[in-house]
Scaffold this active site. Structure first.
Site, PDB file in Angstrom:
ATOM      1  N   CYS B 105      14.136   8.980  76.715  1.00  0.00           N
ATOM      2  CA  CYS B 105      13.535   9.292  75.655  1.00  0.00           C
ATOM      3  C   CYS B 105      12.967   8.035  75.086  1.00  0.00           C
ATOM      4  O   CYS B 105      14.133   7.275  74.658  1.00  0.00           O
ATOM      5  CB  CYS B 105      14.458  10.041  74.696  1.00  0.00           C
ATOM      6  SG  CYS B 105      13.578  10.484  73.292  1.00  0.00           S
ATOM      7  N   CYS B 108      13.483   8.004  71.074  1.00  0.00           N
ATOM      8  CA  CYS B 108      14.980   8.345  70.392  1.00  0.00           C
ATOM      9  C   CYS B 108      16.102   8.552  71.370  1.00  0.00           C
ATOM     10  O   CYS B 108      16.261   7.726  72.356  1.00  0.00           O
ATOM     11  CB  CYS B 108      14.625   9.592  69.214  1.00  0.00           C
ATOM     12  SG  CYS B 108      13.488  10.944  69.405  1.00  0.00           S
ATOM     13  N   SER B 109      16.577   9.747  71.383  1.00  0.00           N
ATOM     14  CA  SER B 109      17.428  10.176  72.519  1.00  0.00           C
ATOM     15  C   SER B 109      17.575  11.686  72.683  1.00  0.00           C
ATOM     16  O   SER B 109      18.704  12.177  72.655  1.00  0.00           O
ATOM     17  CB  SER B 109      18.986   9.710  71.820  1.00  0.00           C
ATOM     18  OG  SER B 109      19.097  10.298  70.534  1.00  0.00           O
ATOM     19  N   CYS B 110      16.198  12.061  72.591  1.00  0.00           N
ATOM     20  CA  CYS B 110      16.374  13.477  73.399  1.00  0.00           C
ATOM     21  C   CYS B 110      16.929  13.798  74.655  1.00  0.00           C
ATOM     22  O   CYS B 110      16.543  12.701  75.447  1.00  0.00           O
ATOM     23  CB  CYS B 110      14.915  13.923  73.433  1.00  0.00           C
ATOM     24  SG  CYS B 110      13.879  13.818  71.779  1.00  0.00           S
TER      25      CYS B 110
END
Lengths: 115, 207
Positions: B105, B108-110
């Site tokens: 991602c 972000c950190s999906c």
């Protein structure tokens, strides 16, 4: 550290359904390891919270476990004078605003709350 | 692959309260963010990767399930009892001898936490997020994964609406393995795409 009867777990330990559950879990462990409360104090606070939820009609199948966990933690940190419910509510409001003010993908920082 | 929200969707009320309490306790010096990460790291492998490993092993051994999985991963995964709570879609991308898939991602950190649990710390790190796009082969090398030059690498950028799970290649020599035995071979990293699934003790044949 004792395991609670209703805590979602398998043979290896606790099972989380979402990152926030793990986050709430880690806060309790960290505060406990810092000696800010005893495990008995925590266990009785959590047990009390679960009993309240059950009395209010929660079937308590494990899917709401960490909601009780979080409520119990909020109460315990308040009674220990570590953080009040008002303070948590206000900070949660600031975080909410910070999310709304942050373009998707940018790291959300609470500084954005007042923009 | 687009992030088309103008702002970041605020999480649920309970998530905000957890975040609020955590930031207050950190500000007051009562908890240390690194200690929290360590606690979570200890548990993160117990959350989800096994769900994902179950999905992969089943896809390797059950052709009907595999075609359902490639058709509509969210639904196929839900049929095993792994249901996301945020309404995000899951897409399974299959590794082949010609194509290797890698998930990131960038913004972000999906992460597909219904099947993989909590994202590892490195997945959330800026160096991984940026370098996977500019130098995917270099990143794979750092994870000990060397691909032949003829293998194409596809990088999938997750969003809050679309998450990806890599279906790794089933290793040679596992023809007689049961679904349970196969499941034990499937690592979290192989389902993010930074590693391949290997039989213990078998060297990378491309080396």
């Amino acid at each position: 550290m004792q395991r609670f009867p209703l805590q979602p777990a398998d043979d290896d330990g606790p099972v989380f359904n979402a990152p926030w559950e793990a986050q709430a879990f880690s806060l309790v462990i960290a505060l406990y390891e810092k000696g800010l409360f005893s495990w008995d104090e925590w266990a009785s606070q959590l047990g009390e919270q679960i009993a309240i939820a059950q009395a209010e009609g929660d079937p308590d199948l494990g899917n709401t476990y960490y909601q009780h966990w979080m409520r119990a933690l909020e109460k315990l940190v308040a009674s220990k004078g570590l953080s009040s419910a008002e303070e948590i509510g206000e900070k949660a409001r600031q975080w909410h605003q910070a999310y709304l003010n942050t373009p998707h993908g940018m790291p959300v920082k609470i500084l954005s709350a007042d923009d | 692959m687009s992030h088309d929200h103008a702002h970041t969707e605020p999480p649920s009320d309970i998530e905000l309260r957890v975040k609020a309490l955590e930031s207050l306790l950190v500000e007051k010096g009562l908890v240390n963010p690194d200690a929290l990460n360590t606690i979570i790291d200890t548990y993160e492998n117990k959350v989800g990767p096994r769900n994902g490993a179950h999905v992969v092993a089943k896809a390797w051994t059950d052709a009907v399930f595999k075609s359902a999985l490639m058709e509509d991963a969210s639904e196929a995964v839900a049929s095993l009892g792994y249901v996301g709570r945020q309404g995000e879609h899951l897409n399974v991308v299959e590794n082949t001898p010609e194509i290797h898939n890698l998930v990131v991602c960038t913004l972000c950190s999906c992460y597909p936490w219904t099947v993989l649990g909590l994202p590892p710390v490195w997945y959330k790190s800026a160096p991984y997020r940026s370098r996977v796009v500019s130098d995917p082969r270099g990143v794979l090398e750092e994870f000990g994964t060397t691909l032949s030059d003829t293998v194409k690498i596809r990088v999938w950028d997750s969003t809050s609406e679309m998450r990806y799970l890599v279906l790794p290649m089933r290793p040679a020599g596992t023809e007689r393995f049961s679904e349970e035995q196969l499941q034990d071979l499937v690592t979290r990293n192989s389902m993010i795409g930074v590693e391949q699934v290997r039989l213990p003790g078998v060297e990378d044949e491309s080396n």
